[in-house]
Scaffold this motif. Sequence first.
Motif, PDB file in Angstrom:
ATOM      1  N   LEU A  45      -2.404  16.393  -8.517  1.00 58.49           N
ATOM      2  CA  LEU A  45      -2.821  16.415  -7.112  1.00 58.49           C
ATOM      3  C   LEU A  45      -4.088  15.593  -6.909  1.00 58.49           C
ATOM      4  CD1 LEU A  45      -2.661  17.517  -4.200  1.00 58.49           C
ATOM      5  CD2 LEU A  45      -3.970  19.505  -4.981  1.00 58.49           C
ATOM      6  N   THR A  46      -5.045  15.709  -7.833  1.00 53.92           N
ATOM      7  CA  THR A  46      -6.287  14.942  -7.725  1.00 53.92           C
ATOM      8  C   THR A  46      -6.008  13.450  -7.780  1.00 53.92           C
ATOM      9  OG1 THR A  46      -7.444  16.754  -8.850  1.00 53.92           O
ATOM     10  CG2 THR A  46      -8.594  14.651  -8.702  1.00 53.92           C
ATOM     11  N   MET A  47      -5.104  13.027  -8.645  1.00 53.57           N
ATOM     12  CA  MET A  47      -4.723  11.616  -8.722  1.00 53.57           C
ATOM     13  C   MET A  47      -4.080  11.155  -7.418  1.00 53.57           C
ATOM     14  SD  MET A  47      -4.571   8.828 -10.506  1.00 53.57           S
ATOM     15  CE  MET A  47      -4.580   9.042 -12.277  1.00 53.57           C
ATOM     16  N   PHE A  48      -3.207  11.986  -6.856  1.00 51.30           N
ATOM     17  CA  PHE A  48      -2.557  11.667  -5.585  1.00 51.30           C
ATOM     18  C   PHE A  48      -3.598  11.471  -4.484  1.00 51.30           C
ATOM     19  CE2 PHE A  48      -1.024  13.393  -1.522  1.00 51.30           C
ATOM     20  CZ  PHE A  48      -0.003  12.505  -1.236  1.00 51.30           C
ATOM     21  N   LEU A  49      -4.547  12.396  -4.391  1.00 51.71           N
ATOM     22  CA  LEU A  49      -5.561  12.316  -3.343  1.00 51.71           C
ATOM     23  C   LEU A  49      -6.476  11.113  -3.550  1.00 51.71           C
ATOM     24  CD1 LEU A  49      -6.537  16.089  -2.986  1.00 51.71           C
ATOM     25  CD2 LEU A  49      -5.009  14.739  -1.540  1.00 51.71           C
ATOM     26  N   SER A  50      -6.736  10.745  -4.806  1.00 56.25           N
ATOM     27  CA  SER A  50      -7.574   9.584  -5.090  1.00 56.25           C
ATOM     28  C   SER A  50      -6.936   8.306  -4.564  1.00 56.25           C
ATOM     29  CB  SER A  50      -7.822   9.470  -6.596  1.00 56.25           C
ATOM     30  OG  SER A  50      -8.597   8.329  -6.896  1.00 56.25           O
ATOM     31  N   SER A  51      -5.630   8.147  -4.768  1.00 53.10           N
ATOM     32  CA  SER A  51      -4.950   6.941  -4.291  1.00 53.10           C
ATOM     33  C   SER A  51      -4.774   6.965  -2.772  1.00 53.10           C
ATOM     34  CB  SER A  51      -3.592   6.785  -4.985  1.00 53.10           C
ATOM     35  OG  SER A  51      -2.765   7.896  -4.737  1.00 53.10           O
ATOM     36  N   THR A 173       1.836  11.330 -13.714  1.00 52.62           N
ATOM     37  CA  THR A 173       0.533  10.941 -13.158  1.00 52.62           C
ATOM     38  C   THR A 173       0.640   9.638 -12.385  1.00 52.62           C
ATOM     39  OG1 THR A 173      -0.514  11.960 -15.095  1.00 52.62           O
ATOM     40  CG2 THR A 173      -1.893  10.549 -13.734  1.00 52.62           C
ATOM     41  N   SER A 174       1.318   8.653 -12.973  1.00 51.49           N
ATOM     42  CA  SER A 174       1.491   7.364 -12.303  1.00 51.49           C
ATOM     43  C   SER A 174       2.345   7.504 -11.052  1.00 51.49           C
ATOM     44  CB  SER A 174       2.128   6.351 -13.265  1.00 51.49           C
ATOM     45  OG  SER A 174       1.273   6.087 -14.360  1.00 51.49           O
ATOM     46  N   ALA A 175       3.345   8.381 -11.097  1.00 48.74           N
ATOM     47  CA  ALA A 175       4.189   8.609  -9.923  1.00 48.74           C
ATOM     48  C   ALA A 175       3.372   9.204  -8.784  1.00 48.74           C
ATOM     49  CB  ALA A 175       5.353   9.528 -10.283  1.00 48.74           C
ATOM     50  N   CYS A 176       2.479  10.144  -9.098  1.00 49.30           N
ATOM     51  CA  CYS A 176       1.618  10.737  -8.064  1.00 49.30           C
ATOM     52  C   CYS A 176       0.688   9.684  -7.479  1.00 49.30           C
ATOM     53  CB  CYS A 176       0.806  11.883  -8.653  1.00 49.30           C
ATOM     54  SG  CYS A 176       1.778  13.346  -9.062  1.00 49.30           S
ATOM     55  N   ALA A 178       1.303   6.404  -7.341  1.00 51.34           N
ATOM     56  CA  ALA A 178       2.119   5.520  -6.514  1.00 51.34           C
ATOM     57  C   ALA A 178       2.491   6.182  -5.195  1.00 51.34           C
ATOM     58  CB  ALA A 178       3.384   5.124  -7.285  1.00 51.34           C
ATOM     59  N   LEU A 179       2.801   7.468  -5.241  1.00 55.98           N
ATOM     60  CA  LEU A 179       3.157   8.195  -4.027  1.00 55.98           C
ATOM     61  C   LEU A 179       1.981   8.225  -3.053  1.00 55.98           C
ATOM     62  CD1 LEU A 179       5.640   9.701  -2.953  1.00 55.98           C
ATOM     63  CD2 LEU A 179       4.629  11.829  -3.801  1.00 55.98           C
ATOM     64  N   GLY A 180       0.772   8.344  -3.595  1.00 53.20           N
ATOM     65  CA  GLY A 180      -0.416   8.306  -2.741  1.00 53.20           C
ATOM     66  C   GLY A 180      -0.567   6.971  -2.042  1.00 53.20           C
ATOM     67  N   PHE A 181      -0.316   5.879  -2.761  1.00 55.00           N
ATOM     68  CA  PHE A 181      -0.395   4.553  -2.158  1.00 55.00           C
ATOM     69  C   PHE A 181       0.669   4.366  -1.081  1.00 55.00           C
ATOM     70  CE2 PHE A 181      -2.560   3.227  -6.230  1.00 55.00           C
ATOM     71  CZ  PHE A 181      -3.773   2.939  -5.633  1.00 55.00           C
ATOM     72  N   ILE A 182       1.840   4.994  -1.266  1.00 58.74           N
ATOM     73  CA  ILE A 182       2.920   4.873  -0.286  1.00 58.74           C
ATOM     74  C   ILE A 182       2.604   5.678   0.977  1.00 58.74           C
ATOM     75  CG2 ILE A 182       5.353   5.381   0.186  1.00 58.74           C
ATOM     76  CD1 ILE A 182       5.836   5.040  -2.848  1.00 58.74           C
ATOM     77  N   LEU A 183       2.178   6.929   0.791  1.00 55.82           N
ATOM     78  CA  LEU A 183       2.016   7.840   1.924  1.00 55.82           C
ATOM     79  C   LEU A 183       0.725   7.601   2.701  1.00 55.82           C
ATOM     80  CD1 LEU A 183       3.328  11.222   0.466  1.00 55.82           C
ATOM     81  CD2 LEU A 183       4.516   9.564   1.905  1.00 55.82           C
ATOM     82  N   LEU A 217      -9.401  13.629   7.417  1.00 52.49           N
ATOM     83  CA  LEU A 217      -8.355  14.335   6.669  1.00 52.49           C
ATOM     84  C   LEU A 217      -8.616  14.212   5.169  1.00 52.49           C
ATOM     85  CD1 LEU A 217      -5.610  15.802   6.427  1.00 52.49           C
ATOM     86  CD2 LEU A 217      -4.516  13.538   6.465  1.00 52.49           C
ATOM     87  N   GLY A 218      -9.005  13.008   4.740  1.00 47.39           N
ATOM     88  CA  GLY A 218      -9.317  12.806   3.325  1.00 47.39           C
ATOM     89  C   GLY A 218     -10.461  13.694   2.857  1.00 47.39           C
ATOM     90  N   ALA A 219     -11.486  13.861   3.716  1.00 42.83           N
ATOM     91  CA  ALA A 219     -12.609  14.728   3.364  1.00 42.83           C
ATOM     92  C   ALA A 219     -12.162  16.185   3.249  1.00 42.83           C
ATOM     93  CB  ALA A 219     -13.713  14.605   4.406  1.00 42.83           C
ATOM     94  N   PHE A 220     -11.305  16.614   4.180  1.00 41.04           N
ATOM     95  CA  PHE A 220     -10.795  17.994   4.141  1.00 41.04           C
ATOM     96  C   PHE A 220      -9.976  18.234   2.874  1.00 41.04           C
ATOM     97  CE2 PHE A 220      -7.167  20.821   4.970  1.00 41.04           C
ATOM     98  CZ  PHE A 220      -7.840  22.014   5.197  1.00 41.04           C
ATOM     99  N   LEU A 221      -9.100  17.291   2.530  1.00 42.45           N
ATOM    100  CA  LEU A 221      -8.286  17.440   1.325  1.00 42.45           C
ATOM    101  C   LEU A 221      -9.161  17.427   0.072  1.00 42.45           C
ATOM    102  CD1 LEU A 221      -5.252  15.132   2.237  1.00 42.45           C
ATOM    103  CD2 LEU A 221      -5.318  17.638   2.223  1.00 42.45           C
TER     104      LEU A 221
END
Length: 519
Positions: A45-51, A173-176, A178-183, A217-221
């Motif tokens: 989740l942290t990796m997802f939020l970072s991207s 980890t890489s999928a999360c 990449a998903l962050g970059f997409i969403l 939103l990013g700050a809240f997450l």
Amino acid sequence: MASLEAKAEQEPLLSDSLPGSREWDIIETEEHCKSRWRSIRILYLTMFLSSVGFSIVIMSIWPYLQKIDQTADASFLGWVIASFSLGQMVASPIFGLWSNYRPRKEPLIVSTLISVGANCLYAYVHVPASHNKYYMLVARGLVGFGAGNVAVIRSYIAGATSLQERTSSMANTSACQALGFILGPVFQTCFALIGEKGVTWDTIKLQINMYTAPVLLGAFLGILNIILILTILREHRVDDSGRQCKNVNFEEASTDEIQAPQGNIDQVAVVASNVLFFVILFIFALFETIVTPLTMDMYAWTREQAVLYDGIILAALGVEAVIIFMGVKLLSKKIGERAILLGGLIVVWVGFFILLPWGNQFPKIQWEDLHNNSIPNTTFGEIIITLWKSPREDHNEGPTGCPIEQAWCLYTPMIYLAQFLTSAVLIGIGYPSCNVMSYTLYSKILGPKPQGVYMGWLTASGSAARILGPVFISQVYTSWGPRWAFSLVCGMVVLTITLLGVVYKRLIAYSIRHGRSQE
């Protein structure tokens, strides 16, 4: 497949000894296993939020920069975009070193707090009476600095998984990521409905509009992520077979833990892995950068068409990358990580080779002496500017095509659309394969020793690649055209494949190199 993987994660690791021997026992309790995987998923989740923090404002930076500071130009935009990678490049080794000697919660929480503060700063860059563009530069640089926790995340996951779990975990980890970059851009699009005016909270001078809502939103997450890290994340570290290792980060020492095995890390393999990772990130960064100028020059697309069609293409590549990340987990068990890395580089080479101009048909020439928006001049910012140009800014798009200022337009054949799409699909297969295998092999080469600093250098090399790749392609493409640009990329990939061939036998797990396990 997902259910089987989840089931496997819930099963405690067994020793590698033969049944019936004294060593045939469970080396991990069920409680420890559940705690370990809960912690790893928090870091997914942290990796997802970072991207997401990088991509959620990527489509709105340019119009927001123009709105808050009229003195900002395309060259300064390039610095704003690059500041994220610069911040991450500086922070990664620092957070990595920190995580080697202190509980990894500390750098994770501090880095996330920095990102939260930077997002809040971004939401207030309109308030100062002057120099607003510099506040935005600082804000994006600090967001990148906070994203230096990627090194901590990957080093934790590498240290908390056995060899048999490593590839799957790194792929997730890489999928999360990449998903962050997409969403991220998808979230930005949703917030566009708020509009430029939005609403204002006068008491605290906060404007909530299409530019600031994503970072809020990013700050809240980020705050939510800190709470999860504090309440769920635990320090876990295992050796290559899955036995708990005792180190400074482990909070609850027990008599069952073993000391990390001694032995030297293969520094040649480490350096080679960093070079390989740099080239992989460099190549994909330049491809992402050149997509819009290339399609506008070759197919005479307007800005509106380019943003729409190229956005769809890049989104499709993101979805393709997630699928590839999942697929390589299974394929690596059959043929190994090194073979997949080699195959991925070959596929990338084929993709860029296909992009070389062939045939007798030439692109449409834009003869008019215009301030062309389809091609960068000399700065990184002027490449990126096409992605933020709204078609509503100018209802009369004017002439399209390859500008006459670029002399190569007159004698270089066009790249057919089928060529471009085929190339994009192949690069979309090769890049994610190389990306996840690079991380996996690197973590295995380092072995059970603390990997924070080493992962920090790997992340820093990737950040440097994301800065230099766009600069390289902007200069070569503008001056010499796609034939020279993609020929040089093909040559670079050939040299990389050669390097991989030279060090191929050295890219093995630490425990295998020291004879503690077999391939």
